[in-house]
Scaffold this active site. Structure first.
Site, mmCIF file in Angstrom:
data_model
loop_
_atom_site.group_PDB
_atom_site.id
_atom_site.type_symbol
_atom_site.label_atom_id
_atom_site.label_comp_id
_atom_site.label_asym_id
_atom_site.label_seq_id
_atom_site.Cartn_x
_atom_site.Cartn_y
_atom_site.Cartn_z
ATOM 1 N N SER A 44 0.825 -1.215 0.000
ATOM 2 C CA SER A 44 0.000 0.000 0.000
ATOM 3 C C SER A 44 0.855 1.259 0.000
ATOM 4 O O SER A 44 0.331 2.352 -0.205
ATOM 5 C CB SER A 44 -0.919 0.014 1.225
ATOM 6 O OG SER A 44 -0.152 -0.012 2.416
ATOM 7 N N HIS B 75 -2.993 -3.534 -5.730
ATOM 8 C CA HIS B 75 -3.322 -3.177 -4.345
ATOM 9 C C HIS B 75 -4.814 -3.301 -4.060
ATOM 10 O O HIS B 75 -5.610 -2.488 -4.511
ATOM 11 C CB HIS B 75 -2.833 -1.748 -4.060
ATOM 12 C CG HIS B 75 -3.145 -1.281 -2.678
ATOM 13 N ND1 HIS B 75 -3.584 0.003 -2.406
ATOM 14 C CD2 HIS B 75 -3.111 -1.929 -1.485
ATOM 15 C CE1 HIS B 75 -3.786 0.116 -1.107
ATOM 16 N NE2 HIS B 75 -3.513 -1.029 -0.532
ATOM 17 N N GLU C 113 -6.258 -0.902 -6.944
ATOM 18 C CA GLU C 113 -5.298 -0.030 -7.619
ATOM 19 C C GLU C 113 -4.269 -0.906 -8.323
ATOM 20 O O GLU C 113 -3.700 -1.814 -7.708
ATOM 21 C CB GLU C 113 -4.586 0.881 -6.612
ATOM 22 C CG GLU C 113 -5.494 1.913 -5.964
ATOM 23 C CD GLU C 113 -4.784 2.737 -4.900
ATOM 24 O OE1 GLU C 113 -5.114 3.921 -4.762
ATOM 25 O OE2 GLU C 113 -3.886 2.188 -4.212
ATOM 26 N N ASN D 101 -4.286 6.224 -0.499
ATOM 27 C CA ASN D 101 -3.546 6.545 0.724
ATOM 28 C C ASN D 101 -2.872 7.902 0.658
ATOM 29 O O ASN D 101 -2.459 8.443 1.682
ATOM 30 C CB ASN D 101 -2.522 5.453 1.034
ATOM 31 C CG ASN D 101 -3.170 4.256 1.699
ATOM 32 O OD1 ASN D 101 -4.115 4.398 2.462
ATOM 33 N ND2 ASN D 101 -2.691 3.067 1.396
#
Length: 384
Positions: free
Chosen positions: A116, A137, A149, A187
């Site tokens: 991540s 991800h 992702e 993130n």
């Protein structure tokens, strides 16, 4: 397709379930036999719950379970067409695993990481054929969260990227392709949801409960930032923030908060420790928010415009397309609206004025307005 999954923790087990449900033959690898046994038992419980809810029947349960085998030797993944690693977020460990794995699998096997926050280029550099490496991800829990992702490293071949996108799409997931930069899309873009809320608290503008209430009431977020940090774990959330901050050469926009650092140091990790920003012991009551509409609007506007600014900057720097950025936030972290669509709704001029007001007050680079928003205001453009 033969899929190898490395690591049988919550994420690895979830990815194995997703692939097996889609008809892939999956080998779930872990060095720890107890972890493999635990994963197998957890899948049994999950499928039994789905049967109770009428989502699957006994035949479907048997089919999914039959598609997963549990192995404790990396060599057992030799016939994989795709391997996905979901182990500890440690670059050295991932590189060692990938380097060994490459000696067992075919030259055509795609080797993917579920990281991540780590550089896909750095992970790929451990391989003799780095062009076969890609970031894939998933979000937790993998079977439920729609977004994945997909992150090509600078070494990743177009063929590997296209095949990865095609495979994950066939698993009925929504794919967002992101550039290999810290935090990828979610993130990175989500940092102000936590960071600006913590800043508002540290300035004494409002308490945890009031900030959460404001964002849930006006923003329609499912959880407030402090509820969500308690759910994720203050140690985990703080580490991600610190990682992104460091990786962006200490850009003040991602600066961690001492409040969260102290909570993590004190062991106030949230739900898993029984105490975080709120108490979770039996009989504990949640503090009441201050239901002041004017204050709520102030809090919501400030957090929202910081999120929009981050999303706009991600687009400005070609991290992902506008569609993928908005899909990432709605499908990856359940935001009630895409941030760029929200910017259009609020008005680009409103966004620029809000940010300029904050910058004028604080004179901190944290509040600098994205050049893209300024340009769009000047040209009277919208994102969609």
């Amino acid at each position: 397709m033969n899929v190898g999954v490395i690591g049988s923790g919550t994420m690895g087990s979830g990815i194995a379930q997703v692939a097996a449900t889609s008809g892939c033959k999956v080998k779930l690898y872990d060095t720890n036999q107890n972890a493999l046994d635990k994963s197998k038992l957890a899948l049994e419980k999950v499928l039994n719950r789905l049967i109770e809810k009428g989502r699957v029947d006994e035949n479907e349960k048997s089919r999914i379970q039959g598609n997963i085998s549990y192995v404790n030797s990396l060599k057992d993944l030799h016939d994989s067409n795709l391997t996905i690693e979901a182990i500890v977020e440690n670059l050295d460990i991932k590189q060692k695993v990938f380097s060994e794995l490459e000696t067992y699998v075919s030259d055509n096997c795609i080797i993917a990481s579920n990281t991540s926050s780590l550089s896909i280029a750095s992970i790929a550099s451990s391989l003799q054929k780095p062009e076969r490496c890609v970031g894939i991800h998933f979000f937790n829990p993998a079977p439920l969260m729609k977004l994945v992702e997909v992150i090509p490293a600078i070494q990743t071949s177009k063929e590997v990227l296209d095949k990865s996108v095609e495979t994950i799409t066939s698993w009925k997931k929504v794919v967002a392709v992101a550039k290999d930069t810290p935090g990828f899309i979610v993130n990175r873009v989500a940092r102000p949801f936590y960071g600006e809320s913590l800043r508002i608290y540290e300035e004494g503008i409002a308490d945890f409960a009031t900030i959460d209430w404001s964002l849930k009431t006006l923003g329609r977020f499912r959880m407030g930032p402090f509820e969500l940090m308690d759910f994720i774990g203050n140690d985990v959330n703080y580490t991600v923030t610190e990682t992104v901050f460091t990786a962006f050469y200490f850009d003040p926009r991602y600066k961690p908060a001492f409040t969260q650092k102290r909570f993590a140091e004190a062991g106030y990790l949230g739900r898993k420790s029984g105490k975080g920003y709120y108490e979770y012991s039996e009989g504990a009551t949640k503090p009441a928010p201050k239901e002041d509409q004017e204050l709520a609007q102030q809090i919501f506007d400030r957090v929202l415009v910081m999120l929009i600014n981050e999303a706009a900057d991600a687009l400005f720097l070609n991290i992902a397309s506008a569609e993928d950025i908005d899909n990432a936030m709605t499908k990856g972290v359940n935001y009630p609206n895409g941030l760029l669509a929200w910017a259009d709704e609020k008005g680009i001029s409103w966004c620029v004025e809000q940010l300029d007001t904050l910058y004028a007050e604080y004179h901190e680079d944290r509040y600098r307005c994205s050049p893209l928003l300024r340009k769009m205001k000047k040209e009277n453009k919208t994102f969609f």
